[in-house]
Structures are given as C-alpha cells and as structure tokens.
Motif scaffolding. Structure first.
Motif, short mmCIF file in Angstrom:
data_model
loop_
_atom_site.label_atom_id
_atom_site.label_comp_id
_atom_site.label_asym_id
_atom_site.label_seq_id
_atom_site.Cartn_x
_atom_site.Cartn_y
_atom_site.Cartn_z
N ILE A 1 -53.19 -2.62 -28.38
CA ILE A 1 -53.12 -4.06 -28.64
C ILE A 1 -51.71 -4.47 -29.05
CG2 ILE A 1 -53.99 -5.93 -30.07
CD1 ILE A 1 -55.99 -4.97 -28.05
N VAL A 2 -51.10 -3.69 -29.94
CA VAL A 2 -49.73 -4.01 -30.37
C VAL A 2 -48.77 -3.91 -29.18
CG1 VAL A 2 -47.82 -3.28 -31.84
CG2 VAL A 2 -50.14 -3.33 -32.76
N SER A 3 -48.98 -2.91 -28.34
CA SER A 3 -48.14 -2.76 -27.14
C SER A 3 -48.27 -3.96 -26.22
CB SER A 3 -48.52 -1.48 -26.40
OG SER A 3 -47.83 -1.37 -25.18
N ALA A 4 -49.48 -4.50 -26.12
CA ALA A 4 -49.71 -5.67 -25.26
C ALA A 4 -48.93 -6.88 -25.79
CB ALA A 4 -51.20 -6.00 -25.20
N PHE A 5 -48.89 -7.04 -27.10
CA PHE A 5 -48.16 -8.17 -27.67
C PHE A 5 -46.65 -7.99 -27.56
CE2 PHE A 5 -52.22 -9.04 -29.83
CZ PHE A 5 -52.30 -10.41 -29.61
N GLY B 1 -36.15 -19.24 -30.88
CA GLY B 1 -36.54 -17.89 -30.46
C GLY B 1 -36.85 -16.99 -31.64
N ASN B 2 -36.08 -17.13 -32.72
CA ASN B 2 -36.36 -16.33 -33.92
C ASN B 2 -37.68 -16.73 -34.57
OD1 ASN B 2 -34.14 -14.35 -35.08
ND2 ASN B 2 -33.07 -15.96 -33.95
N ALA B 3 -38.03 -18.00 -34.49
CA ALA B 3 -39.33 -18.43 -35.00
C ALA B 3 -40.46 -17.75 -34.24
CB ALA B 3 -39.45 -19.95 -34.91
N ILE B 4 -40.31 -17.64 -32.92
CA ILE B 4 -41.32 -16.95 -32.10
C ILE B 4 -41.37 -15.47 -32.47
CG2 ILE B 4 -42.01 -16.33 -29.76
CD1 ILE B 4 -40.68 -18.89 -28.79
N SER B 5 -40.19 -14.87 -32.72
CA SER B 5 -40.17 -13.45 -33.06
C SER B 5 -40.83 -13.19 -34.41
CB SER B 5 -38.72 -12.94 -33.09
OG SER B 5 -38.01 -13.48 -34.19
N VAL B 6 -40.66 -14.10 -35.36
CA VAL B 6 -41.33 -13.95 -36.66
C VAL B 6 -42.84 -14.05 -36.49
CG1 VAL B 6 -41.67 -15.02 -38.93
CG2 VAL B 6 -39.36 -14.75 -38.01
N LEU B 7 -43.27 -15.00 -35.67
CA LEU B 7 -44.71 -15.13 -35.40
C LEU B 7 -45.24 -13.88 -34.70
CD1 LEU B 7 -44.95 -18.85 -34.23
CD2 LEU B 7 -45.70 -17.87 -36.42
N LEU B 8 -44.43 -13.29 -33.83
CA LEU B 8 -44.84 -12.06 -33.15
C LEU B 8 -45.06 -10.92 -34.15
CD1 LEU B 8 -45.33 -10.33 -30.65
CD2 LEU B 8 -42.85 -10.06 -30.41
N VAL B 9 -44.15 -10.80 -35.11
CA VAL B 9 -44.30 -9.77 -36.16
C VAL B 9 -45.56 -10.03 -36.98
CG1 VAL B 9 -43.30 -8.85 -38.28
CG2 VAL B 9 -41.84 -9.28 -36.31
N VAL B 10 -45.78 -11.28 -37.35
CA VAL B 10 -46.97 -11.62 -38.14
C VAL B 10 -48.25 -11.33 -37.36
CG1 VAL B 10 -48.24 -13.54 -39.20
CG2 VAL B 10 -45.77 -13.36 -39.51
N ILE B 11 -48.25 -11.69 -36.08
CA ILE B 11 -49.43 -11.43 -35.25
C ILE B 11 -49.71 -9.94 -35.13
CG2 ILE B 11 -50.32 -11.58 -32.89
CD1 ILE B 11 -48.89 -14.29 -32.65
N CYS B 12 -48.66 -9.14 -34.89
CA CYS B 12 -48.84 -7.69 -34.76
C CYS B 12 -49.37 -7.08 -36.06
CB CYS B 12 -47.52 -7.03 -34.36
SG CYS B 12 -47.02 -7.35 -32.65
N LEU B 13 -48.82 -7.52 -37.20
CA LEU B 13 -49.30 -7.02 -38.49
C LEU B 13 -50.75 -7.42 -38.73
CD1 LEU B 13 -46.22 -7.67 -40.82
CD2 LEU B 13 -47.06 -5.46 -40.02
N THR C 1 -53.06 -5.43 -36.47
CA THR C 1 -53.17 -4.04 -36.95
C THR C 1 -54.11 -3.95 -38.14
OG1 THR C 1 -50.91 -3.57 -36.19
CG2 THR C 1 -51.87 -2.06 -37.80
N LEU C 2 -53.96 -4.84 -39.10
CA LEU C 2 -54.82 -4.82 -40.29
C LEU C 2 -56.27 -5.09 -39.92
CD1 LEU C 2 -52.55 -6.72 -42.84
CD2 LEU C 2 -53.04 -4.27 -42.79
N VAL C 3 -56.50 -6.10 -39.07
CA VAL C 3 -57.87 -6.44 -38.69
C VAL C 3 -58.53 -5.31 -37.92
CG1 VAL C 3 -59.25 -7.98 -37.25
CG2 VAL C 3 -57.46 -8.92 -38.71
N LEU C 4 -57.81 -4.73 -36.96
CA LEU C 4 -58.39 -3.65 -36.17
C LEU C 4 -58.64 -2.41 -37.02
CD1 LEU C 4 -56.39 -3.90 -32.82
CD2 LEU C 4 -58.78 -4.45 -33.21
N ASN C 5 -57.73 -2.11 -37.94
CA ASN C 5 -57.94 -0.95 -38.81
C ASN C 5 -59.19 -1.12 -39.66
OD1 ASN C 5 -55.92 0.93 -38.20
ND2 ASN C 5 -54.39 -0.23 -39.33
N ARG C 6 -59.42 -2.31 -40.13
CA ARG C 6 -60.63 -2.56 -40.93
C ARG C 6 -61.87 -2.58 -40.06
NH1 ARG C 6 -59.84 -4.18 -46.17
NH2 ARG C 6 -61.97 -5.03 -46.21
#
Length: 295
Positions: free
Chosen positions: A223-227, A265-277, A280-285
């Motif tokens: 999933i993280v790879s897809a994002f 573009g940096n705003a999108i990159s920050v959102l990308l980091v937040v989405i990946c985190l 990851t947390l949701v899937l791990n739980r």
C-alpha cells in the motif's frame, strides 16, 4: 556487558549517533518541506508566507489531487487483491518444484531486479499504437476490433500502468511469501498428513494461518509503495493523457518542477507523508493478530 546494557545513559549515548543521523535524513527534510509548504515559493527567488492556503486549495479546488489519490488507492487494491493472492498461490506451488525449484525462483524474481527504466520502456513499446507487439498480435489473430491506443486513452492508460506495476513488483511479493512458506516446520506437514489432510487442506489450514505475519508486512509495504509510485508512471505517461494517470508522487513533481509551484508541491509531499503514516498505522492495527510460535 549486562551492566552496560542496564545503564540508560550508556544506551542513550550508544544510540545517539544513529538517532542523530536518522533525524538529519528523515525528520529535518520533512520539517523543511512543511515550512516551504506554507509559502508561495517558485523554487527560486523571493517568496512570502501564505499559511495553509496551499492546503486549502488542494482540498477545495484541486480535482487532479483527488484523481491522483484515487489512482494510488486503485493501485494499492490491485496489489492486495490481485498481485498478492496470486503470489501466495505461486509460492505454494513453487515449493513443490523439485529440481526446478531454484530455476523457477530466479525466473519469477527477474523482473524485480531489472532496471525500472528498461522494463517500463519494454512495456511502453508493447503498448505502442502502431508498432506495439500487443496490437500486432491482436491483428494476427483477427481481433482488430480489440486494438486500442493503450496509453492514449484514460481508462486503458491507468489499466496498463496498474498491470505493469503489479508485474514489476510481483517478484518481491512472491519472495516474501515464499520465505514464509518455506519457514513452516516440516513436522507440521507430517502431523497433518498422518491425520489424513490433503494438499489443499495443508495449505489452507496450516500454511495460510502461519503466513499471517508475512501477509501483514507485505500488505503494508504494498500500500505504501502504491502511494509512492513514481518512476513507472512518469516514464510511461508522465501523468497523461489529461492527468488521468497522475499519482501523488508524479503530481507533486509536476507542480513543483514543471509549473514552478514549489510551495504547492511541498504541501502535496507533506500530505503524502501523512497519508503513508496514517495508512501504515491503520493497517498495522487492522492486521494485528497474535500468532503462536511454530510447533
């Protein structure tokens, strides 16, 4: 040694170099990116602070961002619902390959170790409208009505990209599941066979449950790879036609370096980091499960 490991100050100073390096490589770039996301910087020259206007524009008036997010989700579902079940099946079958087992492992993993540029250009040539192998094969078998401009039509272009990404990453998914399958103790197989279990029952009732930890790791990575998907999309379509194949990574690159909207573009990159985190947390739980030790 026991006294040293029991001293918290010693442990801290032993970990400090690694933590410092990790912070410089991970946290500092994220913090800098967040700072620039609050500006209207074009990448060069002066800039001013605009607060969270970039984020507001993304959420309120940027349909391409939502399209890129949807494409990333679609690719993630392709990984989990298509690639991974097939990888598990192949991993279970390859272990019965006998003397061909090693050769099969190598052949299956080859696409994963070939350069992304090479494999992407290979598939781009196959999907070429005039000279591509796919349209030529359809013509040879009399299915000329099936011929398409595969990378020139939005719905076919995204389908081709999802297929190529799944093909490229299949080797890694297979390798992890294969390692999990080979890690199942032989005595469990022998005990089940003595109880009269068939091959299908062995895989369904023994192998699959014990693959739960591997499945959890593999799904999160997929999933993280897809994002984060970037190279394949950029080399095949660059996000076209008409932004129909934009993914989060390609879209932020386009905004930052093609349109010179570096802050956006940096705003999108920050959102990308937040989405990946968050993913990851949701899937791990969601996939967390107690698995007993073998035996």
């Amino acid at each position: 040694m026991h006294n040293i490991l029991g001293d918290r100050k010693t442990i801290f100073w032993l970990m400090a170099p690694g933590l410092l390096l990790f912070s410089l490589m991970i946290f500092v770039p994220i913090a800098v990116s967040f700072y620039y996301s609050l500006t209207n910087w074009a990448g060069v020259g002066d800039y001013g602070m605009v607060g969270f206007r970039n984020y507001a524009d993304i959420f309120a008036s940027d349909p391409v961002f939502w399209k890129s997010l949807l494409n990333s989700v679609l690719l993630g579902l392709g990984f989990v619902l298509v690639q991974h079940p097939f990888a598990i099946l192949v991993a279970m079958l390859v272990q019965y390959g006998g003397r061909w087992e090693k050769l099969l492992r190598v052949c299956i993993f080859i696409p994963a170790i070939i350069s992304t540029f090479v494999t992407t250009k290979l598939w781009t040539s196959i999907f070429d409208t005039q000279f591509g192998l796919l349209n030529r094969l359809l013509d040879q078998v009399g299915l000329t009505s099936w011929q398409q401009d595969w990378l020139g039509q939005p719905h076919w272009a995204i389908a081709c990209i999802v297929f190529v990404c799944m093909w490229q990453g299949f080797g890694y998914a297979f390798l992890l599941y294969y390692a999990g399958v080979k890690g199942v103790p032989k005595d469990l197989y022998e005990a089940a066979m003595l109880d009269g279990a068939s091959g299908a029952q062995l895989n369904r009732r023994i192998v699959l449950p014990l693959l739960a930890p591997v499945l959890r790791v593999n799904v999160v990575l997929a999933i993280v790879s897809a994002f984060k998907q970037m190279e394949t999309v950029y080399l095949m379509t660059s996000g076209g036609p008409a932004n129909s194949t934009q993914f989060l990574s390609t879209y932020l690159y386009s905004k930052a370096f093609r349109e010179s909207l570096y802050g956006y573009g940096n705003a999108i990159s920050v959102l990308l980091v937040v989405i990946c985190l968050a993913v990851t947390l949701v899937l791990n739980r969601a996939l967390k499960r107690e698995v007993g030790e073998y035996g």
